[in-house]
Structures are given as C-alpha cells and as structure tokens.
Motif scaffolding. Structure first.
Motif, PDB file in Angstrom:
ATOM      1  N   LEU A 270       0.852  -1.189   0.000  1.00  0.00           N
ATOM      2  CA  LEU A 270       0.000   0.000   0.000  1.00  0.00           C
ATOM      3  C   LEU A 270       0.888   1.239   0.000  1.00  0.00           C
ATOM      4  CD1 LEU A 270      -2.499  -1.031   2.839  1.00  0.00           C
ATOM      5  CD2 LEU A 270      -2.999  -0.987   0.388  1.00  0.00           C
ATOM      6  N   PRO A 271       0.446   2.333  -0.674  1.00  0.00           N
ATOM      7  CA  PRO A 271       1.206   3.581  -0.616  1.00  0.00           C
ATOM      8  C   PRO A 271       0.730   4.469   0.530  1.00  0.00           C
ATOM      9  CG  PRO A 271      -0.521   3.795  -2.252  1.00  0.00           C
ATOM     10  CD  PRO A 271      -0.645   2.398  -1.659  1.00  0.00           C
ATOM     11  N   TYR A 272       1.628   5.324   1.031  1.00  0.00           N
ATOM     12  CA  TYR A 272       1.278   6.293   2.071  1.00  0.00           C
ATOM     13  C   TYR A 272       2.183   7.511   1.937  1.00  0.00           C
ATOM     14  CZ  TYR A 272      -0.073   8.126   6.668  1.00  0.00           C
ATOM     15  OH  TYR A 272      -0.570   8.909   7.686  1.00  0.00           O
ATOM     16  N   HIS A 273       1.568   8.680   1.717  1.00  0.00           N
ATOM     17  CA  HIS A 273       2.315   9.944   1.741  1.00  0.00           C
ATOM     18  C   HIS A 273       1.338  11.080   1.996  1.00  0.00           C
ATOM     19  CE1 HIS A 273       0.880  11.043  -2.283  1.00  0.00           C
ATOM     20  NE2 HIS A 273       1.260   9.862  -2.721  1.00  0.00           N
ATOM     21  N   ALA A 274       1.868  12.249   2.329  1.00  0.00           N
ATOM     22  CA  ALA A 274       1.036  13.372   2.757  1.00  0.00           C
ATOM     23  C   ALA A 274       0.152  13.904   1.642  1.00  0.00           C
ATOM     24  CB  ALA A 274       1.927  14.498   3.297  1.00  0.00           C
ATOM     25  N   GLY A 275       0.443  13.580   0.375  1.00  0.00           N
ATOM     26  CA  GLY A 275      -0.374  14.063  -0.727  1.00  0.00           C
ATOM     27  C   GLY A 275      -1.632  13.257  -0.963  1.00  0.00           C
ATOM     28  N   LEU A 276      -1.757  12.098  -0.331  1.00  0.00           N
ATOM     29  CA  LEU A 276      -2.965  11.284  -0.477  1.00  0.00           C
ATOM     30  C   LEU A 276      -4.098  11.879   0.350  1.00  0.00           C
ATOM     31  CD1 LEU A 276      -1.461   7.678  -0.202  1.00  0.00           C
ATOM     32  CD2 LEU A 276      -2.321   8.791  -2.277  1.00  0.00           C
ATOM     33  N   ASP A 277      -5.322  11.606  -0.075  1.00  0.00           N
ATOM     34  CA  ASP A 277      -6.490  12.046   0.681  1.00  0.00           C
ATOM     35  C   ASP A 277      -6.424  11.499   2.108  1.00  0.00           C
ATOM     36  OD1 ASP A 277      -9.427  13.089   0.599  1.00  0.00           O
ATOM     37  OD2 ASP A 277      -9.567  11.062   1.425  1.00  0.00           O
ATOM     38  N   ALA A 278      -6.840  12.320   3.072  1.00  0.00           N
ATOM     39  CA  ALA A 278      -6.734  11.934   4.488  1.00  0.00           C
ATOM     40  C   ALA A 278      -7.459  10.624   4.761  1.00  0.00           C
ATOM     41  CB  ALA A 278      -7.278  13.044   5.378  1.00  0.00           C
ATOM     42  N   ASP A 279      -8.590  10.405   4.110  1.00  0.00           N
ATOM     43  CA  ASP A 279      -9.346   9.173   4.336  1.00  0.00           C
ATOM     44  C   ASP A 279      -8.595   7.965   3.783  1.00  0.00           C
ATOM     45  OD1 ASP A 279     -11.798   7.854   5.266  1.00  0.00           O
ATOM     46  OD2 ASP A 279     -12.126   7.437   3.134  1.00  0.00           O
ATOM     47  N   VAL A 280      -7.919   8.148   2.643  1.00  0.00           N
ATOM     48  CA  VAL A 280      -7.112   7.063   2.067  1.00  0.00           C
ATOM     49  C   VAL A 280      -5.951   6.732   3.002  1.00  0.00           C
ATOM     50  CG1 VAL A 280      -5.599   6.416   0.149  1.00  0.00           C
ATOM     51  CG2 VAL A 280      -7.751   7.631  -0.303  1.00  0.00           C
ATOM     52  N   ARG A 281      -5.277   7.768   3.510  1.00  0.00           N
ATOM     53  CA  ARG A 281      -4.168   7.519   4.440  1.00  0.00           C
ATOM     54  C   ARG A 281      -4.660   6.756   5.668  1.00  0.00           C
ATOM     55  NH1 ARG A 281      -3.017  13.027   3.710  1.00  0.00           N
ATOM     56  NH2 ARG A 281      -3.385  13.469   5.916  1.00  0.00           N
ATOM     57  N   ARG A 282      -5.805   7.157   6.202  1.00  0.00           N
ATOM     58  CA  ARG A 282      -6.332   6.495   7.395  1.00  0.00           C
ATOM     59  C   ARG A 282      -6.645   5.024   7.100  1.00  0.00           C
ATOM     60  NH1 ARG A 282     -10.893   4.811   8.727  1.00  0.00           N
ATOM     61  NH2 ARG A 282     -11.930   5.867   7.001  1.00  0.00           N
ATOM     62  N   ARG A 283      -7.288   4.758   5.947  1.00  0.00           N
ATOM     63  CA  ARG A 283      -7.624   3.373   5.603  1.00  0.00           C
ATOM     64  C   ARG A 283      -6.370   2.524   5.433  1.00  0.00           C
ATOM     65  NH1 ARG A 283     -11.054   5.497   1.670  1.00  0.00           N
ATOM     66  NH2 ARG A 283      -9.791   4.513   0.049  1.00  0.00           N
ATOM     67  N   HIS A 284      -5.378   3.075   4.745  1.00  0.00           N
ATOM     68  CA  HIS A 284      -4.148   2.315   4.525  1.00  0.00           C
ATOM     69  C   HIS A 284      -3.419   2.048   5.843  1.00  0.00           C
ATOM     70  CE1 HIS A 284      -3.655   3.264  -0.050  1.00  0.00           C
ATOM     71  NE2 HIS A 284      -4.809   2.740   0.252  1.00  0.00           N
ATOM     72  N   GLN A 285      -3.392   3.053   6.703  1.00  0.00           N
ATOM     73  CA  GLN A 285      -2.737   2.862   8.001  1.00  0.00           C
ATOM     74  C   GLN A 285      -3.470   1.820   8.828  1.00  0.00           C
ATOM     75  OE1 GLN A 285      -0.893   6.202  10.223  1.00  0.00           O
ATOM     76  NE2 GLN A 285      -2.539   5.850  11.678  1.00  0.00           N
ATOM     77  N   ASP A 286      -4.795   1.882   8.843  1.00  0.00           N
ATOM     78  CA  ASP A 286      -5.576   0.902   9.598  1.00  0.00           C
ATOM     79  C   ASP A 286      -5.350  -0.508   9.066  1.00  0.00           C
ATOM     80  OD1 ASP A 286      -6.585   2.827  11.251  1.00  0.00           O
ATOM     81  OD2 ASP A 286      -8.562   2.938  10.308  1.00  0.00           O
ATOM     82  N   ARG A 287      -5.288  -0.659   7.743  1.00  0.00           N
ATOM     83  CA  ARG A 287      -5.036  -1.984   7.169  1.00  0.00           C
ATOM     84  C   ARG A 287      -3.666  -2.498   7.575  1.00  0.00           C
ATOM     85  NH1 ARG A 287      -5.893  -2.927   1.009  1.00  0.00           N
ATOM     86  NH2 ARG A 287      -5.228  -4.974   1.787  1.00  0.00           N
ATOM     87  N   PHE A 288      -2.670  -1.618   7.534  1.00  0.00           N
ATOM     88  CA  PHE A 288      -1.316  -2.028   7.913  1.00  0.00           C
ATOM     89  C   PHE A 288      -1.275  -2.489   9.365  1.00  0.00           C
ATOM     90  CE2 PHE A 288       3.032  -0.963   9.435  1.00  0.00           C
ATOM     91  CZ  PHE A 288       3.746  -1.826   8.623  1.00  0.00           C
ATOM     92  N   LEU A 289      -1.997  -1.788  10.240  1.00  0.00           N
ATOM     93  CA  LEU A 289      -1.996  -2.134  11.655  1.00  0.00           C
ATOM     94  C   LEU A 289      -2.771  -3.419  11.929  1.00  0.00           C
ATOM     95  CD1 LEU A 289      -2.555   1.393  13.255  1.00  0.00           C
ATOM     96  CD2 LEU A 289      -0.417   0.111  13.127  1.00  0.00           C
ATOM     97  N   ARG A 290      -3.830  -3.654  11.182  1.00  0.00           N
ATOM     98  CA  ARG A 290      -4.738  -4.758  11.505  1.00  0.00           C
ATOM     99  C   ARG A 290      -4.486  -6.024  10.703  1.00  0.00           C
ATOM    100  NH1 ARG A 290      -7.078  -0.367  13.380  1.00  0.00           N
ATOM    101  NH2 ARG A 290      -8.731  -0.513  14.942  1.00  0.00           N
TER     102      ARG A 290
END
Length: 620
Positions: A270-290
């Motif tokens: 999954l990609p993650y950077h500050a230019g992504l939509d905040a909701d996309v970043r949150r979803r990707h982070q949650d997936r990585f954690l879970r």
C-alpha cells in the motif's frame, strides 16, 4: 496470585496491569523518580519501553489521588493505539484530537474534569489553546493534575530530524504549572539535540536517563544501488516472504510507483504519503496495523508513533537525511524484540541529491554546516567496511564491540586502495575544464575514465584527453563508489540541475597524494528466480523456534486472536503480541495461574481471555 505490594506500587502496576514480571534497563529508576514528582529527560530506543516510563507513574499517581496525566504527542496513530491498549488493560484513558466529533470531545472533557480519567493524549497545538489550559488550571486548583509526559521530545529542537514549531510553546507547562512533574521522552537525539531539548523545555533541573541505543535484534544491511527495485524484490523474496514491513522512498511519486510495482510482483503493498487524501491515508494505516503480511511503501510522513510490534523489516530505497532519521526509521522494525532487518540501497545520486537539498535550503549557514556534518556521518556509515553497529552507536556516544549481526560482520567486504583512482578522477575533471571550460556529470566522467567511445565522448573530443581510458581496469561500480566518497569528503561538489561535478579547494590535497582512500569493494547479491510470496496470516511460522505440537498451538492462538481483534475493532497485537502467543504455545499452561504467569498477560486480560486461551490450547 495476590501481589505483596500496595495498589500504587510500580511493581504491582507492572504485574497486574501490563503482565510483566520486571522492569527493563532504566525503567524502574525512571518510574520511581517521575512517580515521586521529579522531572526527567528519557532517551530510550524504539521498542525499549518508553511508554511504560510515564504510564506506570501516571497510574501510580492517579491511585494516590493525584489526578490526571497529560501526554503530549503529535501522533494521532499512537494516541489511538495506546488508548486502545490501555483500555484493553483496564486503564481509563482517552485522546483529544481532530478525529473526534464535538460530542465525543465534550464527553472526553467531562471524563477528564471528573478526575476519573488516568491519562489523556493531546497534540501540542491543543495544549496551547486557552480552553485546554483553563481546564488544566481547574484540575490543578483541585489537586488533580498529576503529570505531563512530552513524547517525541526531539520535535522541539531545530537540530533534530523532525522539528515541529508547535513544540516550542510547550515551555508553558513549566511556566504555568511549575510544581507538576514533567517527563520528556525521545528515541533519537545526539548531544546537540539533547541540549536543545533541555533549554527549550526548561528541563535544566531534570535528571537525564540515557539508555543504550543498541537494538541487537535488528540486522543492518546497506548495499550499493544496482537496479534498486530488483535488489529490493530479492530482499523481500529471499528473507521476508509474508512479513509486515515498511519501504521508505523520498518522493510521493516514487512511493506510488513502487507500491504499484510491488503489487504486480505479487507483494501485497500500500502507498502512504502526505499528498494522499486523508481518508485514504487512514484506511491504509488501519489496514497495515490490523492485517498481517502487508508492506507499506511510504515517505517519512508515515511511521513515527506507529506502535506495531511485528514489523519485521524496514527498507530504504533512498538515503535518509542523517543518522538520527535513519535510526528512528529503522527502529520501527522489531519493536517486539524478535529478529528484524534494516536494509538500505544507496547510490551516488542519493549523495548528490541530499547535498543539493542542504545547499539550496533557505536556512542559515550554521544550520547548513551542521546538516552537512550529519550527512557525512551517514555516508561514512554507508561506506564503512567495519561493524555497522559500532559506528551507529558511536555516533550517539556509545562504545561497543563488533556485533556479529550486520552485513559487514557476517560477510566482511573486501577493500581496495582507491587513492590513485581518486587522483585520476579529479585530474580528469580538471582536464574537462582545461579542454573546453565545461563541466559534466558522473556518468560521462566514468565513461571517459574507462575509455568508452560514446557519442558524447566523440561530440566533445574527450578521447583526446590524456585521462581517456586511464581507469579502464576499475569497474563502473567502483568508480561510483570513489565519486561518492569524494563528494562525501568534500573534495568534489555536485552543481545544478544535472549534477555536474566541480573540484573544491581541498581536491588539491588528493591530487598531491596527501589523502588516502580505502574503500569497500562493490559486491553484487546473488540473483535468484522469481518466487511465490506467501500470504502470511495464521499459517505463518512462529517468530521463535517451536516444535510441531507447539507450532500447531501457536497457529490456533493466532486464529483466535484475529477473531477477538475483529470483535473489539483493535489491531491484533493490542490483544496479545506474537511473542506472548509463542510463549503460551511453548509452555502450554494448564490453568489460569499458569496463564497469568506468562509475560504480557495482565490481570484484566487474564480475566477477559484466560479461559478462552485454555480452551484454544487444549483444542490446538
């Protein structure tokens, strides 16, 4: 089993709440000092147990009727994770940040003002608001303001790798509530940054606790770039199939392209950077954690405060800014203490880019000078042919012995005397200037040195130079290593958009033979065929060796934990770490007392899950 210690005693809290039998390192001393009302600056590596250094005193002071601990953190992900883990352990905690609705915020504030809340996590900008400060005034007047914990304290320093202006206002904690103890914590700070933290947070009277920076479970591997994508894929396929990990890239574009490429190669990423939509970043982070076995490809916008203990690797496709950043980022691997890997590919372009970023920065000359020195230290680590860990720890002022667990210790590299090669390279650059007054980049320079008759060589007539072909016996990879070192040592500088090379005044020392360059021989990792990446999950092998029966129990426990995590909407590691499950599987406890004796099983978790654990072990 009843504890012999009173309810507010740190040892009893450690056992009952967190399920650990003993403190590690300086933890006991820090907890006693802070719990007794003293100020402290704590430097402790990621995974070393920094959070316990304020959580245990916070619980102890709350049980003594002293009220609330305010934890200042810039990290929404950490707030969510730590509050979830504390509530799971039976400690009433909450956070105040932008993810809460107005109604949810007001509910947390009511709990905070009632005195029932043990810890509240808040961002530095909230701590600076008149409303929050007035609430703290009210608690203070009632004797219910117990402790301030300032996490990621290096953010207050302009010399640190993650300076945040909001942290400068945190000196208000001492000015407004001078009798409330404060503990500032960080995993990364050299001597200059430490002094800055002390001065800016007014911690001159605080005790300073410096733990070892060593993370012995992390293996450090640094390789010269030679098709970095292919090198990364071999690393993942050969050593980390099915593992969770992070791949750091410098640019947002490179993050997205690398994540897409990994997915095409069969690596769940999954990609993650500050230019992504905040909701996309949150979803990707949650997936990585879970989820298990995911690779997060990210800029440095991702990672600080990610409390995921089972990250098995951190890979860098670009050179970080300095050793502090490298140490902080690699430290996100192996927080559970189990084997992990820090891997990096670096090249000449990385050195040139980092130099240019410093030189073109609007900062003052003194700041640039410090940043160049920090970059030089990182380059020295990358080019080293002795123990990586010894050099890394020496940067933080810690002496050590060769570790036996880095690439240089495990496979000592061959070295070569590059002094004459360096003189040839500098002489060739001088001839360019004499021949037509022009400058060229590293690629053309290497072509001329190796005697390659390219169109560009013919265009500029460089086959007529006396330096044409004088370095034919030196490989292209070796030449690039020489140029990296000459730039790192300040004998060469890279200029302009195209990275053309120019001599500096100190180049004369090399040309006169006054400087010796001993470099590592470039080496190429063995290639292998494309493999099939496993998906991880409950069938992934345990993190420590177990026999067949224990491995079966471990798989059953992981499957059960996944169900519990889904029901509670928590990351699986908040329920229990892999290391705790592995210990359960190995010991196969037969009763609740035996389950409660396993590290990581506190009283609340024993009550909530003990009988289920016994059932799963019996069936597994």
């Amino acid at each position: 089993m009843t504890s012999p210690f009173p309810p507010a005693h740190p040892q009893r809290i450690l056992e009952e709440v967190f399920g650990y039998a003993r403190f590690r390192g300086h933890q006991a001393e820090i907890v006693e000092h802070v719990g007794g009302g003293g100020d402290a600056l704590v430097l402790m590596p990621t995974g070393g147990g920094k959070s316990l250094c304020y959580q245990v005193p916070a619980i102890a002071r709350h049980r003594r009727g002293l009220g609330l601990c305010v934890v200042v953190s810039p990290l929404i992900a950490l707030m969510h994770d730590q509050v979830g883990a504390l509530e799971e352990a039976g400690v009433h905690a909450a956070f105040l940040n932008s993810t809460l609705s107005l109604e949810e915020t007001q509910q947390v504030e009511r709990e905070m003002m009632s005195g029932r809340l043990v810890l509240v996590y808040a961002a530095p900008e909230r701590v600076s608001t008149p409303r929050f400060q007035a609430q703290l005034d009210s608690l203070h007047e009632r004797g219910l303001l117990a402790l301030f914990a300032i996490d990621e304290a290096h953010c207050v320093s302009q010399w640190g790798h993650d300076f945040r202006e909001d942290y400068l206002a945190l000196d208000v904690l001492h000015r407004r509530w001078p009798d409330v103890p404060r503990v500032a914590l960080t995993a990364t700070a050299d001597a200059t940054t430490r002094q800055d933290i002390v001065e800016r947070l007014q911690l001159e009277s605080a005790r300073v606790f410096v733990s070892s920076f060593d993370r012995p479970n992390i293996r450090y591997t640094l390789v010269e770039k030679d098709n970095a994508r292919a090198q990364l894929l071999r690393f993942l396929q050969d050593e980390h199939e099915g593992d969770a990990g992070i791949v750091y890239c410098q640019s947002r574009r490179k993050v997205e392209e690398t994540a897409d490429w990994l997915v095409r190669e069969g690596v769940p990423a999954l990609p993650y950077h500050a230019g992504l939509d905040a909701d996309v970043r949150r979803r990707h982070q949650d997936r990585f954690l879970r989820e298990e076995g995911l690779t997060m490809v990210a800029t440095v916008a991702f990672g600080m405060g990610i409390d995921k203990p089972d990250v098995r690797f951190v890979a860098h496709l670009d050179l970080p800014k300095n050793i502090e950043a490298y140490y902080q980022e690699t430290g996100r691997a192996g927080r559970d203490g189990l084997p992990a890997h820090a891997w990096m590919a670096y090249g000449l372009a990385d050195v040139v880019n980092q130099r240019r970023m410093i030189d073109e920065s609007p900062a003052g000359e003194e700041f640039k000078r410090v940043q160049r020195g920090k970059l030089d230290a990182l380059l020295a680590l990358a080019e080293a042919h002795d123990c990586r860990r010894v050099r890394l720890l020496a940067y933080f002022g810690e002496a050590s012995e060769p570790c036996g667990n880095c690439d240089n210790c495990l496979a000592p590299p061959a070295t070569w005397d590059a002094t004459e090669a360096a003189r040839k390279a500098l002489s060739c650059i001088y001839r360019f200037h004499q021949h037509g007054g022009q400058r060229f980049g590293a690629g053309h320079l290497v072509d001329v040195l190796r005697g390659k008759r390219t169109d560009k060589v013919a265009q500029y007539g460089h086959e007529a130079l006396s330096t044409f072909g004088i370095g034919a016996e030196v490989s292209e990879a070796q030449w690039r290593s020489v140029l990296r070192q000459l730039i790192a040592l300040g004998h060469l500088r890279s200029e302009g958009e195209y990275g053309t090379l120019a001599l500096t005044p100190s180049a004369r020392e090399v040309l006169r033979g006054e400087v010796t360059l001993l470099l590592r021989q470039p080496s190429e990792a063995p290639r292998r065929g494309r493999g099939t990446r496993s998906r991880g999950g409950a069938d992934k092998p345990p993190p420590v060796p177990l026999d067949e029966a224990a491995s079966s129990r471990f798989a059953a426990l992981k499957a059960w934990r996944a169900e519990v995590a889904r029901e509670h909407n928590l990351p699986a590691y908040v329920v229990f770490h892999d290391a705790t499950l592995a210990e359960m599987a190995r010991l196969a406890p037969q009763d609740l007392d035996a389950v409660g004796g396993i590290s990581g099983v506190g009283a609340k978790k024993l009550e909530a899950y003990g009988r289920e654990i016994l059932r799963v072990l019996a069936e597994g």
